[in-house]
Design an enzyme around this catalytic site. Structure first.
Site, PDB file in Angstrom:
ATOM      1  N   TYR A  15       0.868  -1.187   0.000  1.00 40.32           N
ATOM      2  CA  TYR A  15       0.000   0.000   0.000  1.00 40.32           C
ATOM      3  C   TYR A  15       0.896   1.225   0.000  1.00 40.32           C
ATOM      4  CZ  TYR A  15      -3.892   2.973   1.648  1.00 40.32           C
ATOM      5  OH  TYR A  15      -4.862   3.928   1.783  1.00 40.32           O
ATOM      6  N   TYR A 169     -11.609  -5.234   7.357  1.00 39.93           N
ATOM      7  CA  TYR A 169     -10.296  -4.813   7.851  1.00 39.93           C
ATOM      8  C   TYR A 169     -10.391  -3.645   8.833  1.00 39.93           C
ATOM      9  CZ  TYR A 169      -5.893  -2.335   7.999  1.00 39.93           C
ATOM     10  OH  TYR A 169      -4.787  -1.671   8.459  1.00 39.93           O
ATOM     11  N   HIS A 170     -11.066  -2.592   8.378  1.00 33.60           N
ATOM     12  CA  HIS A 170     -11.092  -1.355   9.166  1.00 33.60           C
ATOM     13  C   HIS A 170     -11.929  -1.491  10.428  1.00 33.60           C
ATOM     14  CE1 HIS A 170     -10.489  -0.681   4.896  1.00 33.60           C
ATOM     15  NE2 HIS A 170      -9.663   0.279   5.238  1.00 33.60           N
ATOM     16  N   LYS A 533     -10.612  16.983  16.912  1.00 34.60           N
ATOM     17  CA  LYS A 533      -9.881  16.366  15.811  1.00 34.60           C
ATOM     18  C   LYS A 533      -9.845  17.331  14.631  1.00 34.60           C
ATOM     19  CE  LYS A 533      -9.339  12.374  14.495  1.00 34.60           C
ATOM     20  NZ  LYS A 533      -7.907  12.219  14.752  1.00 34.60           N
ATOM     21  N   ASP A 537      -8.014  14.236   9.003  1.00 37.52           N
ATOM     22  CA  ASP A 537      -7.658  12.979   9.648  1.00 37.52           C
ATOM     23  C   ASP A 537      -8.891  12.239  10.175  1.00 37.52           C
ATOM     24  OD1 ASP A 537      -6.419  10.947  11.060  1.00 37.52           O
ATOM     25  OD2 ASP A 537      -5.792  12.239  12.719  1.00 37.52           O
ATOM     26  N   HIS A 539      -8.647   9.196  11.860  1.00 34.64           N
ATOM     27  CA  HIS A 539      -8.309   8.264  12.951  1.00 34.64           C
ATOM     28  C   HIS A 539      -8.999   8.719  14.222  1.00 34.64           C
ATOM     29  CE1 HIS A 539      -4.902   7.530  10.185  1.00 34.64           C
ATOM     30  NE2 HIS A 539      -5.005   6.294  10.636  1.00 34.64           N
TER      31      HIS A 539
HETATM   32  C1  B12 Z   1      -6.044   1.974  13.512  1.00 35.45           C
HETATM   33  C2  B12 Z   1      -5.410   2.717  12.374  1.00 35.45           C
HETATM   34  C3  B12 Z   1      -6.229   3.059  11.320  1.00 35.45           C
HETATM   35  C4  B12 Z   1      -7.720   2.789  11.302  1.00 35.45           C
HETATM   36  C5  B12 Z   1      -8.436   3.913  12.076  1.00 35.45           C
HETATM   37  C6  B12 Z   1      -9.711   3.511  12.762  1.00 35.45           C
HETATM   38  C7  B12 Z   1     -10.267   4.614  13.604  1.00 35.45           C
HETATM   39  N1  B12 Z   1     -11.547   4.876  13.495  1.00 35.45           N
HETATM   40  O1  B12 Z   1      -9.535   5.234  14.376  1.00 35.45           O
HETATM   41  C8  B12 Z   1      -7.968   2.761   9.791  1.00 35.45           C
HETATM   42  C9  B12 Z   1      -7.748   1.365   9.281  1.00 35.45           C
HETATM   43  C10 B12 Z   1      -9.336   3.223   9.360  1.00 35.45           C
HETATM   44  C11 B12 Z   1      -6.840   3.637   9.296  1.00 35.45           C
HETATM   45  C12 B12 Z   1      -6.880   4.290   8.101  1.00 35.45           C
HETATM   46  C13 B12 Z   1      -5.845   5.075   7.603  1.00 35.45           C
HETATM   47  N2  B12 Z   1      -4.618   5.215   8.152  1.00 35.45           N
HETATM   48 CO1  B12 Z   1      -4.153   4.501   9.889  1.00 35.45          CO
HETATM   49  N3  B12 Z   1      -3.466   3.724  11.436  1.00 35.45           N
HETATM   50  C14 B12 Z   1      -4.035   3.053  12.383  1.00 35.45           C
HETATM   51  C15 B12 Z   1      -2.978   2.576  13.396  1.00 35.45           C
HETATM   52  C16 B12 Z   1      -2.643   1.159  13.032  1.00 35.45           C
HETATM   53  C17 B12 Z   1      -3.378   2.624  14.859  1.00 35.45           C
HETATM   54  C18 B12 Z   1      -3.988   3.928  15.350  1.00 35.45           C
HETATM   55  C19 B12 Z   1      -4.888   3.654  16.539  1.00 35.45           C
HETATM   56  O2  B12 Z   1      -6.093   3.718  16.437  1.00 35.45           O
HETATM   57  N4  B12 Z   1      -4.336   3.277  17.692  1.00 35.45           N
HETATM   58  C20 B12 Z   1      -5.102   3.011  18.902  1.00 35.45           C
HETATM   59  C21 B12 Z   1      -5.390   4.332  19.613  1.00 35.45           C
HETATM   60  C22 B12 Z   1      -6.126   4.093  20.899  1.00 35.45           C
HETATM   61  O3  B12 Z   1      -4.130   4.878  19.866  1.00 35.45           O
HETATM   62  P1  B12 Z   1      -3.737   6.392  19.482  1.00 35.45           P
HETATM   63  O4  B12 Z   1      -4.700   7.013  18.588  1.00 35.45           O
HETATM   64  O5  B12 Z   1      -2.310   6.414  19.132  1.00 35.45           O
HETATM   65  O6  B12 Z   1      -3.954   7.093  20.894  1.00 35.45           O
HETATM   66  C23 B12 Z   1      -3.087   6.904  21.974  1.00 35.45           C
HETATM   67  C24 B12 Z   1      -2.017   7.975  22.076  1.00 35.45           C
HETATM   68  O7  B12 Z   1      -1.525   8.392  20.833  1.00 35.45           O
HETATM   69  C25 B12 Z   1      -2.696   9.061  22.833  1.00 35.45           C
HETATM   70  N5  B12 Z   1      -3.612   9.993  22.164  1.00 35.45           N
HETATM   71  C26 B12 Z   1      -4.091  10.029  20.916  1.00 35.45           C
HETATM   72  N6  B12 Z   1      -4.908  11.065  20.747  1.00 35.45           N
HETATM   73  C27 B12 Z   1      -4.965  11.723  21.906  1.00 35.45           C
HETATM   74  C28 B12 Z   1      -5.644  12.862  22.281  1.00 35.45           C
HETATM   75  C29 B12 Z   1      -5.532  13.338  23.585  1.00 35.45           C
HETATM   76  C30 B12 Z   1      -6.287  14.514  23.992  1.00 35.45           C
HETATM   77  C31 B12 Z   1      -4.682  12.663  24.492  1.00 35.45           C
HETATM   78  C32 B12 Z   1      -4.540  13.141  25.849  1.00 35.45           C
HETATM   79  C33 B12 Z   1      -3.988  11.516  24.112  1.00 35.45           C
HETATM   80  C34 B12 Z   1      -4.138  11.059  22.820  1.00 35.45           C
HETATM   81  O8  B12 Z   1      -3.456   8.334  23.754  1.00 35.45           O
HETATM   82  C35 B12 Z   1      -3.927   7.112  23.193  1.00 35.45           C
HETATM   83  C36 B12 Z   1      -3.808   6.036  24.212  1.00 35.45           C
HETATM   84  O9  B12 Z   1      -2.555   5.439  24.215  1.00 35.45           O
HETATM   85  C37 B12 Z   1      -1.807   3.546  13.091  1.00 35.45           C
HETATM   86  C38 B12 Z   1      -0.423   2.979  13.340  1.00 35.45           C
HETATM   87  C39 B12 Z   1      -0.201   2.685  14.797  1.00 35.45           C
HETATM   88  N7  B12 Z   1       0.047   1.446  15.114  1.00 35.45           N
HETATM   89  O10 B12 Z   1      -0.267   3.567  15.615  1.00 35.45           O
HETATM   90  C40 B12 Z   1      -2.034   3.871  11.603  1.00 35.45           C
HETATM   91  C41 B12 Z   1      -1.630   5.227  11.051  1.00 35.45           C
HETATM   92  C42 B12 Z   1      -1.991   6.285  12.041  1.00 35.45           C
HETATM   93  N8  B12 Z   1      -2.464   5.346   9.841  1.00 35.45           N
HETATM   94  C43 B12 Z   1      -1.878   5.961   8.892  1.00 35.45           C
HETATM   95  C44 B12 Z   1      -2.487   6.243   7.631  1.00 35.45           C
HETATM   96  C45 B12 Z   1      -1.596   6.905   6.611  1.00 35.45           C
HETATM   97  C46 B12 Z   1      -3.827   5.938   7.350  1.00 35.45           C
HETATM   98  C47 B12 Z   1      -4.574   6.363   6.091  1.00 35.45           C
HETATM   99  C48 B12 Z   1      -4.543   7.860   5.949  1.00 35.45           C
HETATM  100  C49 B12 Z   1      -4.023   5.663   4.866  1.00 35.45           C
HETATM  101  C50 B12 Z   1      -4.513   6.241   3.583  1.00 35.45           C
HETATM  102  N9  B12 Z   1      -3.652   6.804   2.802  1.00 35.45           N
HETATM  103  O11 B12 Z   1      -5.673   6.184   3.304  1.00 35.45           O
HETATM  104  C51 B12 Z   1      -5.998   5.793   6.326  1.00 35.45           C
HETATM  105  C52 B12 Z   1      -7.114   6.819   6.270  1.00 35.45           C
HETATM  106  C53 B12 Z   1      -7.581   7.329   7.594  1.00 35.45           C
HETATM  107  C54 B12 Z   1      -8.171   8.715   7.628  1.00 35.45           C
HETATM  108  N10 B12 Z   1      -9.423   8.914   7.249  1.00 35.45           N
HETATM  109  O12 B12 Z   1      -7.546   9.639   8.044  1.00 35.45           O
HETATM  110  C55 B12 Z   1      -0.460   6.352   9.248  1.00 35.45           C
HETATM  111  C56 B12 Z   1      -0.264   7.837   9.494  1.00 35.45           C
HETATM  112  C57 B12 Z   1       1.093   8.289   8.952  1.00 35.45           C
HETATM  113  C58 B12 Z   1       1.658   9.536   9.509  1.00 35.45           C
HETATM  114  N11 B12 Z   1       1.276  10.048  10.632  1.00 35.45           N
HETATM  115  O13 B12 Z   1       2.545  10.046   8.892  1.00 35.45           O
HETATM  116  C59 B12 Z   1      -0.192   5.408  10.463  1.00 35.45           C
HETATM  117  C60 B12 Z   1       0.804   5.950  11.475  1.00 35.45           C
HETATM  118  C61 B12 Z   1       0.318   4.079   9.868  1.00 35.45           C
HETATM  119  C62 B12 Z   1       1.560   4.242   9.054  1.00 35.45           C
HETATM  120  N12 B12 Z   1       2.728   4.089   9.636  1.00 35.45           N
HETATM  121  O14 B12 Z   1       1.492   4.491   7.877  1.00 35.45           O
HETATM  122  N13 B12 Z   1      -5.823   3.671  10.162  1.00 35.45           N
END
Ligand code: B12
Ligand SMILES: Nc1nc2c(ncn2[C@@H]2O[C@H](COP(=O)(O)OP(=O)(O)OP(=O)(O)O)[C@@H](O)[C@H]2O)c(=O)[nH]1
Ligand SMILES: [Mg+2]
Lengths: 658, 307
Positions: A15, A169-170, A533, A537, A539
């Site tokens: 991808y 998947y999603h 948000k 984005d 996510h």
């Molecule tokens: C799950 C995921 C998705 C899901 C999202 C589902 C959803 N409804 O959230 C799906 C499959 C839909 C998806 C799609 C895409 N994704 Co995505 N995704 C991920 C993934 C694997 C995990 C993110 C996640 O949900 N983690 C679980 C949550 C609970 O954790 P979190 O958000 O990080 O939050 C934690 C902390 O960060 C923090 N936090 C976060 N926000 C906040 C806010 C506050 C106030 C506080 C205090 C704390 C806090 O606290 C949380 C608890 O630990 C990441 C990679 C990764 N492993 O992190 C890529 C990632 C974020 N995705 C990425 C990409 C590129 C996409 C797409 C844009 C791809 C594309 N070209 O289409 C698409 C489109 C999404 C869009 N519309 O924007 C990239 C972003 C790249 C970048 N930053 O440069 C990543 C990093 C993967 C990668 N390496 O390529 N994705």
């Protein structure tokens, strides 16, 4: 039983796409040269949501997480020297799928290729966009109409094309349990097929062929035995549903065809080298069972949770597939699990539970109704909450994250940047090209084509022919989507963050509630948090879970869902009188967006309200944000939500005392 | 707004003082100020979405709008998810609309302590003030005391109407909207049942027959008529003199409620008990802030606290 001939492997994809059409074309050709056998196009968020690169909402997003495609010349550049008649192309495009497919067809025609020769997939699944992925643009009704138009069109005009990939998947990435993943995918497929069946222009005789063109896109998590069973269960269910509900007699048309991207949600920021092992095991889950083997596979990279993968990172993942397919003996055997009572039992149980949940959704009017009344989204948010709590409490063990955390410095992340950084001039250059293109195209042709599209919609005709004409005429992505936006308006899907029962308080949560209550006494009212948000984005997982936990610790929470402008966030902060603002950004555009919010807050006289940011934020960016005034930055390694809220409470208390 | 929602003792006094000033200023105006409209209905009936559609219509008619939306608080954690704002998008980027979410905190009736003060402030600034609150049952009675016009939002589905009748909810609303008319026959059926139910019961205001309107927040049908019906009720209140009556009722409710909550029955006894309190609130003026301030000081003096 060994096979007389070794099976052909599945299609290997990666991808990818970023910066510009030209840069992505170069990347694709390099990947094909390395033995990749199909393409998988990542579009940037403006393209996915139907905005041109120079639209205000595209700011900071152009070319970031995918390739920007504004018009036919971009599409031609993307596939320059790649003969489309012989390529298998998968495009992750949904709300604007009909348009991007039109550009693809028009590009093929300009290459002299008959659209009937085109093979590949448009993802084109809107229901999971509302539930998880977030790149929807129009309301459900017209969106479903676009999908069924594409299916009705391609079944004859592009017989080798998969017009839709029903995505489970999603759902898993949004937190779905295995049963939810199966049930909601089936509900989704039924909604689509029912819509197609109801069309007067699709004769009953064609329905069987339509069913034969429906493919799926699955996830494969780390519990790889269960995942293998899931694939078998889905294959059986699909066979039954297509036979019983749609009367498809030909067993070949009922075959469950699916592609896979293995799980990314479980890939960690901590000890990221471990991810490569997870990816290998997950790949096994969807390749081991011959009767339920994926048709195409794409693997994420080891540095998934750090940021975008570089070429070498993606190459490493491609090599996993090649070793699995070419070095091991996997493809020499018949199905390894037929006749296994263990597997059969698990499959039966998954099917039973999934059918039960599927019936529930059908009873409330099907998948579209269950999107609008937020049922499915709520269930997903609940599952994600449960998952995160289990990680916090150690009930789910994640090596390197919540156990076995002692580590030598990672040799992979030492020193220089371990992620891809998109050229900061990509946006400017793309906008220049777009403006030049607009200046030279035939304005009259464009207007006529747009009128043709409006007429087609008004007459209830299939929009595909008019869209292909528009592609040739030089219409842009924003103009095409603009036609639909004007007619149907913007849609905002439910957030799914509902009042669910607060979990039984553990010790830390109980302590935290006391702290928050005291903070409320200090403030004169309970602390109020805005979870925002900004940008395109989608996510939402992190923001949703932060909102849910904020309520559980005793805060009053304003969360308005994805895709807000910085101005809207500032307005909410002001009108709502919040004590702290939490921004969640994972798409990599935090640089621009956080600065815009901070600037807006200053102008509104709200600079004293503390701002924290979470998401995918590389360390050096975090330092920059801190310099600009952000109080804390959280990333995926901060899995302990109670700890996060302890810190936020202190911040609010300090700000109030100051 | 933040001040109105501040429970610390000094701040509470300051807020009341400020409100009293505002009250005097408002009294000097000749017109009756903003139209105050309450919106209630079962969870998920579409109150917020309908409000969004209404706000668009009112903005198109040149009116400015202030909104207070109340959501319940968790009994366990004390926290709250304030979800209505996400549905009322018409206010985004529009200075003519102000939206404030509120948690009900320890109150059960669907209102928050700060609701009335906030409405009073918004009334000074905007043409129309809405308060959205969830509820079937007690909250109708509470919110109806604070507003000029009560809009009840019902959604299609049998059974509901009977329950409403039993709970006595149908007595309060001035306008009924059966939302989600886009789903078809079920909405018409509900509207029919409602109308039938209404013809049986006695209405609080003998001169106003509450209309039952079929509307759809989704496709916009009936929204114009709904805006007209709300305006018509307002005109009726002004013409019949009922508006002053309702404002008096609101004052009484607010003053007695806020003082009872603050000082308990023991405190209220100091000034002669509940009935006496209500009578004095009744005889007070304006929105009741000055009255509440004065009576509160008296109670505190009687309780021996420094004023
Ligand atoms: C799950 C995921 C998705 C899901 C999202 C589902 C959803 N409804 O959230 C799906 C499959 C839909 C998806 C799609 C895409 N994704 Co995505 N995704 C991920 C993934 C694997 C995990 C993110 C996640 O949900 N983690 C679980 C949550 C609970 O954790 P979190 O958000 O990080 O939050 C934690 C902390 O960060 C923090 N936090 C976060 N926000 C906040 C806010 C506050 C106030 C506080 C205090 C704390 C806090 O606290 C949380 C608890 O630990 C990441 C990679 C990764 N492993 O992190 C890529 C990632 C974020 N995705 C990425 C990409 C590129 C996409 C797409 C844009 C791809 C594309 N070209 O289409 C698409 C489109 C999404 C869009 N519309 O924007 C990239 C972003 C790249 C970048 N930053 O440069 C990543 C990093 C993967 C990668 N390496 O390529 N994705
Ligand atoms: N079909 C249809 N659905 C509607 C309509 N209005 C609202 N809805 C849907 O009904 C659901 C609830 O809408 P809300 O506006 O949040 O309802 P509410 O009454 O404010 O809900 P609470 O504040 O949670 O009590 C949402 O899924 C809306 O999309 C309508 O006119 N037609
Ligand atoms: Mg609401």
């Amino acid at each position: 039983m060994t096979l007389p001939h070794r099976d052909a492997p599945w299609v290997f994809r990666t991808y990818s796409g970023h910066t510009s059409a030209r840069a992505s074309n170069e990347l694709y050709r390099a990947n094909l040269a390395k033995g990749q056998t199909g393409l998988s196009v990542a579009f940037d968020l403006p393209t996915q949501t139907g905005y041109d690169s120079d639209h205000a909402l595209a700011r900071g997003e152009v070319g970031k997480v995918g390739v920007p495609i504004c018009h036919i010349e971009d599409m031609q550049a993307l596939f320059e020297s790649i003969p489309l008649g012989r390529m298998n192309t998968s495009m992750t495009i949904n709300a604007t799928a009909a348009w991007l497919l039109s550009l693809y067809v028009a590009t093929a025609e300009r290459q002299g290729v008959d659209p009937r020769q085109l093979s590949g997939t448009t993802q084109n699944d809107i229901i999971k966009e509302y539930l998880s992925r977030g790149t929807y643009a129009f309301p459900p009704e017209p969106s479903m109409r676009l999908i069924s138009d594409m299916i009705a069109y391609s079944v004859d005009a592009m017989p080798k094309w998969n017009p839709i990939n029903i995505c489970s998947y999603h759902l898993q990435e949004a937190g779905a349990t295995t049963v939810q993943e199966i049930a909601y995918a089936m509900a989704n497929a039924i909604a689509v097929l029912d819509a197609v069946r109801a069309r007067p222009d699709v004769p009953a005789s064609a329905l069987s062929r339509v069913v034969g063109r429906i493919s799926f896109f699955l996830n494969a998590g780390i519990r790889f035995v269960e995942e293998m069973c899931k694939c078998r269960a889905m294959a059986e269910l699909w066979d039954e549903i297509t036979r019983d509900r749609y009367g498809v007699a030909d067993a070949r048309e009922r075959r469950f065809r699916y592609g896979v991207q293995v799980n990314s949600l479980g890939l960690t920021e901590s000890q990221p080298e471990n991810n490569i092992i997870r990816i290998v095991l997950e790949a096994l889950g969807v390749t081991l069972s011959r009767n339920a083997r994926c048709r195409a596979l794409q693997l994420p990279a080891w540095n998934e949770a750090l940021g975008l993968p570089r070429r070498w990172d993606q190459q490493w993942s491609l090599r996993i597939q090649q070793i699995l397919a070419y070095e091991t003996d996997l493809l020499e055997y018949a199905d390894l699990f037929d006749g296994s009572p263990v597997v059969a039992e698990r499959v039966t149980e998954l099917k039973r539970a999934a059918r039960e949940e599927l019936e529930r959704v059908l009873a409330m009017g099907g998948a579209v109704a269950a999107v609008e009344n937020a049922y499915m989204k709520r269930r997903l948010v609940e599952s994600q909450t449960a998952r995160l709590r289990a990680i916090e409490h150690g009930e789910i063990q994640v090596v390197g994250l919540n156990c076995f955390t002692e580590s030598e410095p990672s040799a992979l992340t030492e020193g220089a940047h371990s992620i891809l950084r998109v050229d900061e001039f990509a946006e400017r250059d793309q906008i220049e090209r777009l403006r030049a293109f607009r200046a030279k195209r035939g304005e009259a042709d464009v207007q006529a084509a747009l009128q043709g599209l409006r007429d087609a919609i008004a007459n209830g005709a299939n929009v595909m022919p008019a869209s292909i004409r528009a592609a040739h005429a030089g219409v842009t992505t924003g103009e095409w989507a603009g036609v639909f936006r004007t007619l149907y308006g913007e849609y905002r899907a439910p957030t799914g963050v509902a009042v669910s029962a607060a979990p039984a308080a553990d010790h830390t949560l109980a302590e935290l509630r006391k702290t928050v209550k005291q903070l409320g006494d200090q403030l004169g009212r309970p602390p109020k948090i805005l979870v925002g948000k900004p940008g395109l984005d989608g996510h939402s997982n992190g923001a949703e879970q932060i909102a849910v936990r904020a309520r559980d610790v005793g805060m009053e929470v304003v969360y308005e869902g994805i895709r807000l402008t910085p101005e809207e966030i500032v307005q909410s902060a002001r009108d709502e009188g919040v004590h702290v603002i939490g921004l969640s950004i994972l798409s990599g555009s935090h640089g621009v967006l956080v600065m815009d919010v901070l600037e807006g807050l200053r102008r509104a006289g709200l600079e004293r309200v503390p701002v924290v940011v979470g998401g995918i934020i590389p360390d050096d960016d975090a330092a920059k944000l801190a310099e600009a005034g952000v109080k804390r930055v959280y990333t995926p390694k901060d899995f302990d939500l109670n700890r996060i809220f302890g810190e936020i409470a202190s911040l609010v208390s300090e700000a109030a005392a100051a | 707004m933040n001040l109105l929602d501040d429970r610390r003792p000094g701040r509470r006094e300051a807020a009341l003082g400020l409100l009293a000033t505002l009250e005097r200023a408002a009294a000097a105006q000749t017109n009756a100020g903003a139209a105050r409209i309450g919106i209630t209905g079962a969870p998920g009936a579409g109150k917020s979405t309908l409000l969004d559609a209404l706000v668009r219509r009112l903005r198109a008619r040149g009116q400015t709008v202030g909104i207070v939306a109340v959501d319940p608080s968790s009994r366990v954690s004390g926290g709250a998810l304030l979800g209505d704002r996400a549905r009322v998008r018409s206010g985004a980027r529009d200075r003519g609309v102000f939206f404030r979410s509120m948690a009900a905190r320890e109150r059960l009736g669907g209102l928050a302590d700060a609701t009335w003060p906030s409405m009073a402030v918004l009334s000074a600034v905007f043409d129309v003030v809405f308060v959205e609150t969830v509820g079937v049952g007690q909250s109708e009675a509470e919110v109806t005391e604070l507003v000029d016009t009560l809009l009840f939002v019902a959604q299609p589905g049998a059974g509901d109407v009977l329950q409403f009748m039993k709970a006595g909810i149908l007595e309060h609303p001035d306008v009924f909207a059966v939302n989600k008319a886009d789903v078809g026959a079920a909405a018409e059926r509900t509207a029919g049942e409602l109308a039938a139910g209404l013809s049986l019961g006695a209405q609080a205001d003998a001169d106003w027959r509450p209309p039952v309107l079929l509307v759809s927040a989704r496709d916009g049908r009936g929204i114009d008529e709904l805006a007209d019906a709300l305006a018509a009720h307002r005109a009726h209140l002004v013409a019949s003199g009922e508006l002053a009556e309702r404002r008096r009722r609101a004052r009484t409710a607010y003053v007695s409620d806020t003082l009872e909550r603050r000082y308990g029955s023991f405190g209220v006894e100091r000034i002669g008990g509940r009935e006496a309190l209500r009578a004095r609130a009744d005889a007070g003026h304006g929105a009741g802030f000055e009255t509440a301030l004065a009576i509160g000081r008296e109670i505190e003096a009687a309780l021996g606290k420094p004023a």
